[in-house]
Scaffold this active site. Structure first.
Site, PDB file in Angstrom:
ATOM      1  N   CYS A  69       0.679  -1.158  -0.002  1.00  0.00           N
ATOM      2  CA  CYS A  69      -0.107  -0.051   0.059  1.00  0.00           C
ATOM      3  C   CYS A  69       0.871   1.291  -0.070  1.00  0.00           C
ATOM      4  CB  CYS A  69      -1.028   0.054   1.178  1.00  0.00           C
ATOM      5  SG  CYS A  69      -0.190   0.032   2.687  1.00  0.00           S
ATOM      6  N   CYS A 118      -2.554  -3.086   8.631  1.00  0.00           N
ATOM      7  CA  CYS A 118      -2.152  -1.791   9.116  1.00  0.00           C
ATOM      8  C   CYS A 118      -1.970  -1.954  10.560  1.00  0.00           C
ATOM      9  CB  CYS A 118      -3.511  -0.732   8.933  1.00  0.00           C
ATOM     10  SG  CYS A 118      -4.160  -0.893   7.270  1.00  0.00           S
TER      11      CYS A 118
END
Ligand code: FES
Length: 127
Positions: free
Chosen positions: A33, A103
């Site tokens: 990402c 994350c």
């Protein structure tokens, strides 16, 4: 999609920014990402994390995870900080969507990288 806790830590991140006098800093990133997280720790002579800060260039879940992780390691020893898992961060945030679990992994890795850096600096200093 996001819990109140996640939204709270995203909108009012705790311990955001670089801190003064830090003696450990770690930077990690997720290649997929492109998000980056930096964690600063100030460890005292007793091995306790007195202060902690973070900078995250990333998604909301990454910001909430870093904020929560700083709260969880503040006042803890570096050994205790090393036991912080991304699962514990997710639990403290009362959950993250499955596609956002990675994350929280960044937060765990950033803490470990900061402790690692602190230990390396300390070892060099003692040589
Ligand atoms: Fe990259 Fe959240 S999408 S850390």
């Amino acid at each position: 999609m996001y819990t109140e806790k996640v939204l709270d830590h995203f909108q009012n991140p705790r311990n955001m920014g670089e801190i003064e006098g830090y003696n450990g800093v770690g930077m990690v990133g997720n290649a997929r990402c492109g998000d980056i997280m930096q964690m600063f720790i100030k460890v005292n002579d007793d091995g306790v994390i007195e202060d902690v800060g973070f900078k995250t260039f990333g998604c909301g879940a990454a910001i909430a995870s870093s904020s929560m992780a700083t709260e969880m390691i503040k006042g803890k020893t570096v050994e205790e900080a090393l036991t912080l898992s991304n699962a514990a961060v997710v639990e403290a945030l009362e959950g993250l969507p499955p596609q956002k679990i990675h994350c929280s992994v960044l937060a765990e890795e950033a803490v470990k990288a900061a402790v690692d850096d602190y230990r390396k600096k300390k070892a060099n200093y003692q040589e």
